[in-house]
Design an enzyme around this catalytic site. Sequence first.
Site, PDB file in Angstrom:
ATOM      1  N   ARG A   1     -28.204-117.018   8.179  1.00  0.00           N
ATOM      2  CA  ARG A   1     -28.582-116.086   7.120  1.00  0.00           C
ATOM      3  C   ARG A   1     -27.813-116.434   5.851  1.00  0.00           C
ATOM      4  O   ARG A   1     -26.588-116.553   5.882  1.00  0.00           O
ATOM      5  CB  ARG A   1     -28.283-114.651   7.556  1.00  0.00           C
ATOM      6  CG  ARG A   1     -28.860-113.610   6.615  1.00  0.00           C
ATOM      7  CD  ARG A   1     -28.653-112.206   7.145  1.00  0.00           C
ATOM      8  NE  ARG A   1     -27.247-111.837   7.173  1.00  0.00           N
ATOM      9  CZ  ARG A   1     -26.801-110.589   7.349  1.00  0.00           C
ATOM     10  NH1 ARG A   1     -27.662-109.598   7.542  1.00  0.00           N
ATOM     11  NH2 ARG A   1     -25.517-110.326   7.360  1.00  0.00           N
TER      12      ARG A   1
ATOM     13  N   PHE B   1     -31.532-102.140  11.182  1.00  0.00           N
ATOM     14  CA  PHE B   1     -30.215-102.482  11.716  1.00  0.00           C
ATOM     15  C   PHE B   1     -30.046-101.674  13.007  1.00  0.00           C
ATOM     16  O   PHE B   1     -30.180-100.450  12.985  1.00  0.00           O
ATOM     17  CB  PHE B   1     -29.151-102.130  10.680  1.00  0.00           C
ATOM     18  CG  PHE B   1     -27.804-102.728  10.961  1.00  0.00           C
ATOM     19  CD1 PHE B   1     -27.657-104.104  11.120  1.00  0.00           C
ATOM     20  CD2 PHE B   1     -26.681-101.937  11.041  1.00  0.00           C
ATOM     21  CE1 PHE B   1     -26.407-104.666  11.364  1.00  0.00           C
ATOM     22  CE2 PHE B   1     -25.430-102.490  11.292  1.00  0.00           C
ATOM     23  CZ  PHE B   1     -25.294-103.850  11.444  1.00  0.00           C
TER      24      PHE B   1
ATOM     25  N   ASP C   1     -32.271 -96.386   4.537  1.00  0.00           N
ATOM     26  CA  ASP C   1     -30.986 -97.074   4.572  1.00  0.00           C
ATOM     27  C   ASP C   1     -31.038 -98.173   3.517  1.00  0.00           C
ATOM     28  O   ASP C   1     -31.814 -99.132   3.640  1.00  0.00           O
ATOM     29  CB  ASP C   1     -30.719 -97.664   5.961  1.00  0.00           C
ATOM     30  CG  ASP C   1     -29.331 -98.307   6.052  1.00  0.00           C
ATOM     31  OD1 ASP C   1     -28.745 -98.634   4.998  1.00  0.00           O
ATOM     32  OD2 ASP C   1     -28.840 -98.494   7.178  1.00  0.00           O
TER      33      ASP C   1
ATOM     34  N   TYR D   1     -20.255-102.325   0.373  1.00  0.00           N
ATOM     35  CA  TYR D   1     -19.442-103.545   0.485  1.00  0.00           C
ATOM     36  C   TYR D   1     -20.250-104.829   0.463  1.00  0.00           C
ATOM     37  O   TYR D   1     -19.697-105.901   0.644  1.00  0.00           O
ATOM     38  CB  TYR D   1     -18.522-103.501   1.704  1.00  0.00           C
ATOM     39  CG  TYR D   1     -19.121-103.065   3.024  1.00  0.00           C
ATOM     40  CD1 TYR D   1     -19.924-103.927   3.749  1.00  0.00           C
ATOM     41  CD2 TYR D   1     -18.856-101.812   3.533  1.00  0.00           C
ATOM     42  CE1 TYR D   1     -20.450-103.538   4.969  1.00  0.00           C
ATOM     43  CE2 TYR D   1     -19.381-101.404   4.752  1.00  0.00           C
ATOM     44  CZ  TYR D   1     -20.178-102.270   5.464  1.00  0.00           C
ATOM     45  OH  TYR D   1     -20.699-101.877   6.668  1.00  0.00           O
ATOM     46  N   LYS D   2     -21.557-104.705   0.244  1.00  0.00           N
ATOM     47  CA  LYS D   2     -22.378-105.910   0.159  1.00  0.00           C
ATOM     48  C   LYS D   2     -22.563-106.265  -1.317  1.00  0.00           C
ATOM     49  O   LYS D   2     -21.638-106.746  -1.948  1.00  0.00           O
ATOM     50  CB  LYS D   2     -23.696-105.664   0.890  1.00  0.00           C
ATOM     51  CG  LYS D   2     -23.509-105.342   2.383  1.00  0.00           C
ATOM     52  CD  LYS D   2     -24.838-105.067   3.071  1.00  0.00           C
ATOM     53  CE  LYS D   2     -24.628-104.587   4.501  1.00  0.00           C
ATOM     54  NZ  LYS D   2     -24.172-105.655   5.408  1.00  0.00           N
TER      55      LYS D   2
END
Lengths: 432, 432
Positions: free
Chosen positions: B392, B139, B217, B242-243
């Site tokens: 995605r 990321f 990560d 939060y995923k």
Amino acid sequence: MPSAPRLDLGPFPDAYGYDDAIAQDRDDPLARERDGFVSADSDIVYLDGNSLGRLPVDTITRVDDTMRRQWGDRLIRSWHEGWWELPERIGELLAPVVGAEPGELLMSDSTSVNLFKLAAAALSSAPDRRRIITDDLNFPTDLYVLRSAARAAGAGQRVEVIGSDGVDGPMAAIEAAIDDETALVSLSHVTFKSGYVYDLARLTERAHEAGALVLWDLSHSVGSVPVELGATGADLAVGCTYKYLNGGPGAPAFLYVRRDLQDRLRNPIEGWWAHDDPFSFHLDFEPITGIRRFHTGTMPMLSLAGAEAGIAQVAAVGIEAIRAKSVALGCYMEQQWRRHLEPVGFGWASPTDPNRRGSHVSLSHPEAWQIAQAYREEAMVLPDFRSPDNLRLGFAPLYNSFLDLHTAVLRLRAVVETRIHVDYPTEREGVS
Amino acid sequence: MPSAPRLDLGPFPDAYGYDDAIAQDRDDPLARERDGFVSADSDIVYLDGNSLGRLPVDTITRVDDTMRRQWGDRLIRSWHEGWWELPERIGELLAPVVGAEPGELLMSDSTSVNLFKLAAAALSSAPDRRRIITDDLNFPTDLYVLRSAARAAGAGQRVEVIGSDGVDGPMAAIEAAIDDETALVSLSHVTFKSGYVYDLARLTERAHEAGALVLWDLSHSVGSVPVELGATGADLAVGCTYKYLNGGPGAPAFLYVRRDLQDRLRNPIEGWWAHDDPFSFHLDFEPITGIRRFHTGTMPMLSLAGAEAGIAQVAAVGIEAIRAKSVALGCYMEQQWRRHLEPVGFGWASPTDPNRRGSHVSLSHPEAWQIAQAYREEAMVLPDFRSPDNLRLGFAPLYNSFLDLHTAVLRLRAVVETRIHVDYPTEREGVS
């Protein structure tokens, strides 16, 4: 611990100051603001709004909508329907409260992380200046963070902690200390223990004369004391939103960077929220211009949305009206202390000049630790204890009344007169 | 934009894969978990749980209680009634999901700030080693933050970005790059665009052979892919909640520090939450031992409390069962892509080996930007767009069904076949 209060919890209509409290409440132009808070008329007298402000009624609606509709139903779409801009939008709402312009204030991270970011940015911009000036009335975490920022800036700068007498800020010593070796002056505008209010304009001017930057921690002043960031030309500021702004427990903090400095300082923690084109996912960082440059990562939206209603209320009422009531509350408190509390052994560990006093005071007593416990458990007054011997009492102008203070003072006197506090532990055990 | 969908929104019982989807859903041991989410049976097919997970029903109760009772009624007392320990308590709940022990995981700040803290701590501990190894699938903010951490550590270390072919991680090149000049290897365990899963054990071992530390990560793996932090001896990790953990928009992130490293590394942003005796308000910082050492400032409690229910659900279901369904969903998706989407121009921009694929895939198409808009507006499917040409699609095993994927694939084919997406803007305008 006793299951029922052992004290007379009032009202105390015959006591000195009662009629005055009633009269001042009757004439209080902010009296109705109290209705905007949950449980403000419960049996608790809440004098810890300087630590955690009360829950605004409007916050419930706002958080509920953020959770159920924006997250639950709109899902990812909410990022484009307001979340992404919310830190700046709330910043704009807050700006007039501290004398800033739109685009100079941003909700971001915690106060400590913001202090780190702005201090490290400031120090990196002045690597030839060796000194960071602060004082021993500052919230200690600010000292820790300033030292961390100095390490991160890597220029060998050192934090110098100017000593005080413990109540008033050491203005003269600080002014004398600021010289052309000074990179940064960083102080709490209102000190956390005694409530001393620094002369922000004068120290900012003095720092600028010497070519130094100033970084103010507004945590104990924002929402209770006017802050003239723009008018004084202050460089940098941070602050929390969960005290007099009633933003909620641990609500995101804010940071202020004077507009002309924004593109000259470098954020020491560059993250995608500060990228000029975050959704291009470039491998190289390209900073956005303006206040968003000081963002780092994704903000916690429930807590952020929860901060808005309290800030909006303060902005709508206006800081001048809030300050006027705060000063009146402080003067009333001092009068009541002199009559009811000084005789039973409480010292006044705060400034006596109302112009130099924020919206909380500390009362010193050798048995303050035990008294704080009895006060909470038996007198239904919520104060704070601050080491070593301070009972800290905050008065939040939006929901505390003069009668609150009168009641609190009389109950405090009753605790000490009945000595019921001696049944409580003398040793500090955990958080008080 | 049209006010009503112009597509057949199904069901598509005659289409290839439908019976299989129905059968797999019938046999799915996690099928009932979907009932734990708000609006999971709405008309929206939600394939963006890899960006923002759905709202757990239990979260509403938890946030409501935190707001109304804990904040509104208990006020400041709640700090001693659970808030202060909540970051560690949720950390303990999450620990088994990533193979960690209690006391090794802490909820703290944002992923970016945590990455900064742990990377700067690691780099400061190895000032003689010059290299930081990462890749171009990471990321991008991780690259920005690693560079920020290198500046803060002040040892002149440089971030080296190993190139990939864009889908699979460049394992061999990374292994070859790690040498005794390497201070830190930092990668996304599951890459954000292609969903490639790194061999965490092998790279951790390789780094340790060379005397380097690893910092993973876990944002795209936690809650969807098993992470063997303890078994592999991984040093450091961060991740968001939060995923796949369904912790809520911008919910506080977590950090992991292997137990024996905790007291050997120095937090680069020392704040009062990491102090050994925070309420003594000492002017000098004295770090607490253990994982709290990596705290900084006050945590946002509404968002923190909001993260607990989602994490508890993942922990209760167990990561192995979640992964099993995720792999099955991914294989089903690939099969459906081959039958329905490859013929209309979609590429498979993710690994083909299920063992190296996380819980999202990217489908490439030259008109992906327009397609993403039409897909959302007219097909009621919520995907993500990732530059330059990726649609995605995430499948969250706790609430996505095989039928969800079947429906989404058929609607996507319909968008492209009807070419309704060409009515949408071609230029990127703001966030998609």
